[in-house]
Design a protein around this motif. Structure first.
Motif: not given
Length: 84
Positions: A57-84
Motif C-alpha cells: 500500500x505504500x507509494x515509492x518513488x524511483x529515481x533514475x539517472x545516467x547514460x541509458x536512463x530512458x531505457x532503464x525507465x521503461x525497463x525497470x518500471x515494467x520490472x517493478x510492476x511485476x515484482x512489487x
C-alpha cells in the motif's frame, strides 16, 4: 527521470524482492534509487532497500539517472510492476 509505484504485494519490499532489484540494476549503466518516507534506498544495496521498510500500500518513488536512463525507465518500471 522518475516514477512512482504503489506496492501491491502482501510482503512489501522484503529481502527476496530487494535482491531481485539489486541484480536487475547491475544490468544498467546508470544510478537507480528508491525514495520512501524521506529516506533513500540505493538499488545497488540490499540493506539500503530493506531499511526503507516499505509495506503493501505504500507509494515509492524511483529515481533514475545516467547514460541509458530512458531505457532503464521503461525497463525497470515494467520490472517493478511485476515484482512489487
Amino acid at each position: 527521470m522518475k516514477f512512482s509505484h504503489r506496492i501491491i504485494t502482501e510482503a512489501g519490499l522484503h529481502g527476496r524482492t530487494a535482491a531481485k532489484i539489486v541484480n536487475k540494476c547491475y544490468e544498467y549503466n546508470c544510478d537507480v534509487a528508491i525514495v520512501f518516507n524521506g529516506r533513500i534506498g540505493f538499488a545497488d544495496s540490499i540493506m539500503s532497500l530493506l531499511n526503507l521498510e516499505a509495506k503493501q500500500g505504500d507509494v515509492i518513488n524511483v529515481i533514475i539517472d545516467g547514460e541509458d536512463e530512458v531505457f532503464v525507465y521503461n525497463d525497470f518500471k515494467e520490472y517493478i510492476k511485476e515484482i512489487l
